[in-house]
Write an enzyme that holds these catalytic residues in place. Sequence first.
Site, PDB file in Angstrom:
ATOM      1  N   GLU A  59       0.822  -1.210   0.000  1.00  0.00           N
ATOM      2  CA  GLU A  59       0.000   0.000   0.000  1.00  0.00           C
ATOM      3  C   GLU A  59       0.857   1.262   0.000  1.00  0.00           C
ATOM      4  O   GLU A  59       0.503   2.264  -0.630  1.00  0.00           O
ATOM      5  CB  GLU A  59      -0.947  -0.024   1.203  1.00  0.00           C
ATOM      6  CG  GLU A  59      -2.044  -1.074   1.044  1.00  0.00           C
ATOM      7  CD  GLU A  59      -2.944  -1.200   2.248  1.00  0.00           C
ATOM      8  OE1 GLU A  59      -4.173  -1.103   2.079  1.00  0.00           O
ATOM      9  OE2 GLU A  59      -2.406  -1.405   3.362  1.00  0.00           O
ATOM     10  N   GLU A  76      -4.024  -9.203   4.153  1.00  0.00           N
ATOM     11  CA  GLU A  76      -4.778  -8.736   5.316  1.00  0.00           C
ATOM     12  C   GLU A  76      -5.930  -9.657   5.704  1.00  0.00           C
ATOM     13  O   GLU A  76      -6.174  -9.892   6.901  1.00  0.00           O
ATOM     14  CB  GLU A  76      -5.317  -7.320   5.056  1.00  0.00           C
ATOM     15  CG  GLU A  76      -4.272  -6.220   5.149  1.00  0.00           C
ATOM     16  CD  GLU A  76      -3.517  -5.988   3.853  1.00  0.00           C
ATOM     17  OE1 GLU A  76      -2.768  -5.007   3.765  1.00  0.00           O
ATOM     18  OE2 GLU A  76      -3.685  -6.803   2.908  1.00  0.00           O
TER      19      GLU A  76
END
Length: 259
Positions: free
Chosen positions: A122, A142
């Site tokens: 990210e 995640e």
Amino acid sequence: MALEQEFSTLRCHDDTHALVVELNRPQVRNAIDEVMVTELHQVCAELENNPRVMIITGTEVDVSGKGKRGIFASGADISQLRERRRDDALRGVNSTIFHRISALPMPVIAAIDGYALGGGLELALAADFRVATDRAVFSQPEAGLGIVAAAGALWRLKKAVGEPLAKQMILAGRTLNAQEALEYQLVAGIYPAPELMTAAMDLAGQIAALDPLAVRLSKQLFAMPDSVHPGVDNIAQAICFESAEKFARMDAFLEKRRT
């Protein structure tokens, strides 16, 4: 400059065309903790006041039995993430700094060696350009940890590689190697590890050769919704049309064409 100070999680130095920011928590594979986030905010404050290209990269770590290997960032620091609750999520610890990085006045280059996982990917997605080594690895794990990729991947990854592949990575745990990342245009180029920073510096030099005002305005225009175009483009062009740099560069072009 202000960033010559000692950080505990970053190493910063000025190069000819860019500020180089190296993530420096090798003992935890450059996991992104709140101290690193705070220090990245300090870097952003400097670059907002004194705009220039930033190259963000990782460091080498000792891998048991394998010697030193490069790593960009292994994600958010799980030991801290484990203790965060609802109010921490609403603060947007990582999403806020990644958004600030993406909104810096001048382009950001992520030079990626080794793992760019979770928050590490990210962070790379917040950059305008990504270059990588042939041993880079990309994933968003995640959901396997019981959380969502809430620091940008749910929308930046889709824009970067397309929705089908983004869904494979986020909803089914697919990992990309460097060649796949190149094929899907997640990275702009693949280089041997010793040549990675040279490639990033060359790209920074290409940016630096352009008019800084035109680059800054173009980056801002890229981030604006379709509904404001073309009106906002005309306003930006009006600013450029009155700049001394525009006249100097066009005069130089015309003079070169005449010779």
